[in-house]
Design a protein around this motif. Structure first.
Motif, mmCIF file in Angstrom:
data_model
loop_
_atom_site.group_PDB
_atom_site.id
_atom_site.type_symbol
_atom_site.label_atom_id
_atom_site.label_comp_id
_atom_site.label_asym_id
_atom_site.label_seq_id
_atom_site.Cartn_x
_atom_site.Cartn_y
_atom_site.Cartn_z
ATOM 1 N N ILE A 67 0.996 -7.438 -5.581
ATOM 2 C CA ILE A 67 0.731 -8.855 -5.355
ATOM 3 C C ILE A 67 0.677 -9.638 -6.660
ATOM 4 O O ILE A 67 1.069 -10.809 -6.715
ATOM 5 C CB ILE A 67 -0.560 -9.016 -4.529
ATOM 6 C CG1 ILE A 67 -0.654 -10.422 -3.939
ATOM 7 C CG2 ILE A 67 -1.791 -8.634 -5.333
ATOM 8 C CD1 ILE A 67 -1.717 -10.561 -2.865
ATOM 9 N N ASP A 68 0.219 -9.002 -7.749
ATOM 10 C CA ASP A 68 0.188 -9.701 -9.041
ATOM 11 C C ASP A 68 1.598 -10.029 -9.514
ATOM 12 O O ASP A 68 1.867 -11.142 -9.990
ATOM 13 C CB ASP A 68 -0.533 -8.850 -10.090
ATOM 14 C CG ASP A 68 -2.018 -8.705 -9.804
ATOM 15 O OD1 ASP A 68 -2.573 -9.564 -9.094
ATOM 16 O OD2 ASP A 68 -2.622 -7.720 -10.268
ATOM 17 N N ASP A 102 -3.697 -12.489 -0.669
ATOM 18 C CA ASP A 102 -5.071 -12.018 -0.505
ATOM 19 C C ASP A 102 -5.227 -10.587 -0.986
ATOM 20 O O ASP A 102 -4.480 -9.695 -0.575
ATOM 21 C CB ASP A 102 -5.483 -12.109 0.966
ATOM 22 C CG ASP A 102 -6.927 -11.692 1.162
ATOM 23 O OD1 ASP A 102 -7.822 -12.448 0.768
ATOM 24 O OD2 ASP A 102 -7.155 -10.575 1.680
ATOM 25 N N ARG A 103 -6.205 -10.404 -1.875
ATOM 26 C CA ARG A 103 -6.543 -9.081 -2.391
ATOM 27 C C ARG A 103 -7.891 -8.581 -1.875
ATOM 28 O O ARG A 103 -8.325 -7.492 -2.233
ATOM 29 C CB ARG A 103 -6.605 -9.118 -3.925
ATOM 30 C CG ARG A 103 -5.344 -9.573 -4.620
ATOM 31 C CD ARG A 103 -5.644 -9.906 -6.077
ATOM 32 N NE ARG A 103 -4.456 -10.264 -6.827
ATOM 33 C CZ ARG A 103 -3.874 -11.465 -6.772
ATOM 34 N NH1 ARG A 103 -4.372 -12.396 -5.992
ATOM 35 N NH2 ARG A 103 -2.793 -11.717 -7.499
ATOM 36 N N LYS A 141 -9.055 -7.625 1.031
ATOM 37 C CA LYS A 141 -9.092 -6.638 2.133
ATOM 38 C C LYS A 141 -9.953 -7.126 3.299
ATOM 39 O O LYS A 141 -10.247 -6.343 4.213
ATOM 40 C CB LYS A 141 -9.591 -5.264 1.658
ATOM 41 C CG LYS A 141 -9.007 -4.768 0.332
ATOM 42 C CD LYS A 141 -7.534 -4.527 0.385
ATOM 43 C CE LYS A 141 -7.036 -3.780 -0.840
ATOM 44 N NZ LYS A 141 -7.176 -4.514 -2.100
ATOM 45 N N ASP A 179 -3.503 -5.208 -0.057
ATOM 46 C CA ASP A 179 -3.061 -6.494 -0.586
ATOM 47 C C ASP A 179 -1.985 -7.037 0.336
ATOM 48 O O ASP A 179 -1.084 -6.293 0.781
ATOM 49 C CB ASP A 179 -2.500 -6.331 -1.993
ATOM 50 C CG ASP A 179 -3.568 -6.007 -3.021
ATOM 51 O OD1 ASP A 179 -4.768 -6.204 -2.720
ATOM 52 O OD2 ASP A 179 -3.205 -5.548 -4.121
ATOM 53 N N ASN A 196 0.857 -1.194 0.000
ATOM 54 C CA ASN A 196 0.000 0.000 0.000
ATOM 55 C C ASN A 196 0.888 1.236 0.000
ATOM 56 O O ASN A 196 2.133 1.138 0.092
ATOM 57 C CB ASN A 196 -0.994 0.013 1.172
ATOM 58 C CG ASN A 196 -0.319 0.010 2.534
ATOM 59 O OD1 ASN A 196 0.878 0.286 2.645
ATOM 60 N ND2 ASN A 196 -1.072 -0.306 3.572
#
Length: 332
Positions: free
Chosen positions: A85-86, A109-110, A112, A118, A58
């Motif tokens: 994250i990707d 985990d995306r 939230k 992420d 973030n």
């Protein structure tokens, strides 16, 4: 970013740990590791004496936020900001497919639902860095280096489907409409333009810096094949696994590109240990070109981040100063 940064702590990470381990384990301590600039990296100690690493993506964790050139957030850009994250998941999958060890992923985990960003949880490799091992036990370090050399051969021998960021290309994204070497040329020109208003020596030598770049680029022949390249591989970005095996970290920047890029970086960062990783089949013209491009990258990037609130600003300015000197003195 001017507001006070908010980092993760034991309380905010409880839902994440519960998602991974259920209610059987509790957080005993949280240690935010301070060597990253793009994402938060935390070691979480649990009450059964085990530990994991948590990555958080973030703006609070990203010291580059607001300091990057245009196009940095375009995933099709091969030099897009290598954070997210990707990128992390895509790089993990590709390295695993070619037999290269990176920390095992326990959660990505995306949603939230567990943390307001992420987040990923990965294996904590506790053997320290290869850099520390080479200093502490050179014989053991050389064995790990030999294994790293084998890993690199597998990475570099992989025939990439196209030039570009691994996560983007592997997800079906279209490659850029330019050659690998042309893309690096354009990136280097941006780095020169970054340095000129920030350093009097760069301003005075602008024409010479650009002239060297174009001369080196013009000497390259065509090439269509690329390998898997980490891009910033060094002994500090290589951990030592439980069996002495190398474990590669900071993998989000993984690219399909010219393998000479890897070797130019490693030659700088491994120093005398680079001999164990040397590839005798590299294109010498490409080595010369990418080494110069790398000096310019290590001018422009540090000068940009030094304008933010990165806590080690003076170190970044020293890096930029060192590599600007190298670029100005570089012989084509």
């Amino acid at each position: 970013m001017t507001a006070e940064r908010k980092f993760a702590d034991a309380e905010t990470l409880i839902p994440v740990m519960r998602e991974v381990f259920g209610t059987d384990r509790r957080i005993a301590a949280v240690d935010r590791l301070l060597n990253g600039t793009k994402k938060g990296v935390y070691r979480i100690m649990l009450d059964d004496a085990t530990s994991v690493i948590v990555y958080v993506w973030n703006a609070d964790e990203d010291y580059w936020d607001g300091l990057l050139p245009d196009g940095h957030n375009d995933p099709s850009n091969p030099f897009a900001h290598a954070s997210g994250i990707d990128f992390f998941e895509g790089a993990t999958r590709r390295l695993e497919s070619v037999g290269v060890r990176s920390p095992r992923l326990l959660l990505a985990d995306r949603s939230k639902d567990f943390y307001p960003a992420d987040i990923a949880v990965a294996e904590d490799v506790r053997g320290g860095t290869l850099e520390a091992l080479l200093e502490r036990d050179p014989n053991a370090g050389r064995q790990t280096l030999a294994q790293l050399s084998d890993m690199l051969r597998r990475m570099h021998a992989y025939r990439a489907p196209a030039f570009g960021r691994v996560a983007w290309i592997d997800s079906g994204g279209a490659p850029p409409d330019k050659t690998c070497e042309q893309a690096y040329l354009e990136r280097a020109l941006v780095n020169i333009a970054t340095a000129v208003p920030r350093d009097a020596r760069a301003a005075e030598g602008e024409a010479m810096l650009e002239g060297k770049l174009r001369t080196l680029h013009a000497a390259l022949g065509p090439r269509a094949e690329h390998g898997v390249v980490h891009g910033e591989l060094c002994a500090e970005h290589t951990l030592v696994g439980p069996d002495g095996e190398p474990v590669i970290i900071d993998i989000e920047g993984l690219m399909y590109t010219d393998i000479e890029v890897e070797h130019c970086w490693m030659r700088m960062r491994f120093g005398p240990h680079y001999e164990a990783l040397r590839n005798p089949d590299l294109d010498p013209q490409r080595v010369k070109y990418y080494q110069y491009v790398m000096h310019l990258d290590l001018v422009g990037g540090p000068l940009r981040i030094a304008e933010g609130d990165f806590p080690n600003r003076e170190w970044m300015l020293d890096v930029a100063d060192f590599h600007l000197h190298k670029a100005l003195a570089y012989e084509t």
